[in-house]
Design a protein around this motif. Sequence first.
Motif, PDB file in Angstrom:
ATOM      1  N   ILE A 168       0.842  -1.202   0.000  1.00 45.96           N
ATOM      2  CA  ILE A 168       0.000   0.000   0.000  1.00 45.96           C
ATOM      3  C   ILE A 168       0.877   1.252   0.000  1.00 45.96           C
ATOM      4  CG2 ILE A 168      -1.652   1.315   1.395  1.00 45.96           C
ATOM      5  CD1 ILE A 168      -2.811  -1.510   2.220  1.00 45.96           C
ATOM      6  N   ILE A 169       1.913   1.267   0.815  1.00 43.18           N
ATOM      7  CA  ILE A 169       2.834   2.415   0.835  1.00 43.18           C
ATOM      8  C   ILE A 169       3.533   2.553  -0.507  1.00 43.18           C
ATOM      9  CG2 ILE A 169       4.932   3.357   1.909  1.00 43.18           C
ATOM     10  CD1 ILE A 169       2.260   3.627   3.558  1.00 43.18           C
ATOM     11  N   GLU A 170       3.850   1.444  -1.134  1.00 41.83           N
ATOM     12  CA  GLU A 170       4.483   1.485  -2.463  1.00 41.83           C
ATOM     13  C   GLU A 170       3.561   2.140  -3.486  1.00 41.83           C
ATOM     14  OE1 GLU A 170       7.721   1.159  -4.870  1.00 41.83           O
ATOM     15  OE2 GLU A 170       7.660   0.611  -2.746  1.00 41.83           O
ATOM     16  N   VAL A 171       2.242   1.883  -3.394  1.00 44.37           N
ATOM     17  CA  VAL A 171       1.272   2.541  -4.275  1.00 44.37           C
ATOM     18  C   VAL A 171       1.385   4.051  -4.123  1.00 44.37           C
ATOM     19  CG1 VAL A 171      -1.200   2.981  -4.637  1.00 44.37           C
ATOM     20  CG2 VAL A 171      -0.394   0.639  -4.348  1.00 44.37           C
ATOM     21  N   PHE A 172       1.466   4.524  -2.888  1.00 39.81           N
ATOM     22  CA  PHE A 172       1.511   5.967  -2.652  1.00 39.81           C
ATOM     23  C   PHE A 172       2.838   6.568  -3.086  1.00 39.81           C
ATOM     24  CE2 PHE A 172      -1.570   4.781   0.913  1.00 39.81           C
ATOM     25  CZ  PHE A 172      -2.649   4.844   0.058  1.00 39.81           C
ATOM     26  N   LEU A 173       3.919   5.849  -2.893  1.00 43.36           N
ATOM     27  CA  LEU A 173       5.224   6.316  -3.381  1.00 43.36           C
ATOM     28  C   LEU A 173       5.194   6.431  -4.898  1.00 43.36           C
ATOM     29  CD1 LEU A 173       8.170   7.064  -2.952  1.00 43.36           C
ATOM     30  CD2 LEU A 173       8.713   4.619  -2.956  1.00 43.36           C
TER      31      LEU A 173
END
Length: 134
Positions: free
Chosen positions: A98-103
């Motif tokens: 999920i954090i990778e999506v935002f990055l």
Amino acid sequence: MSERTSRQERFDQGKEILDRIDGEAGAKVIEALADIAPELGHQVVAWGFGEIYARPGLEPRDRQLVTLGMLTALGGCEPQLDVHVNAALNVGLTPQQIIEVFLHSAVYCGFPRALNAVFAAKKVFADRGLLPVA
């Protein structure tokens, strides 16, 4: 669903999917609309989940990846991000993914929107005991 599928059947199918994906958070959104915009709540369930989400072309996990990216790009959707970060976890995405999506979103929609999305996710992760994210 076919043209002959009734309004109630679409709603029932959508509610089943909504409950499975969004759990309590999705039900709260629909309940919050009951006294002001019940038809909007019906359409979210019947059309959004009973028609679109039920389509076979993407797995629920992939639909949540797309949804997280779009809500981030739109900006100002933090309440919906709260629901969909929970949904993403419910369908098997990890906090790291999920954090990778935002990055990744930061490249296309900017740091302010990506930061807002990360802080929405941080709240969900904290509520679910998933901090710190490695």
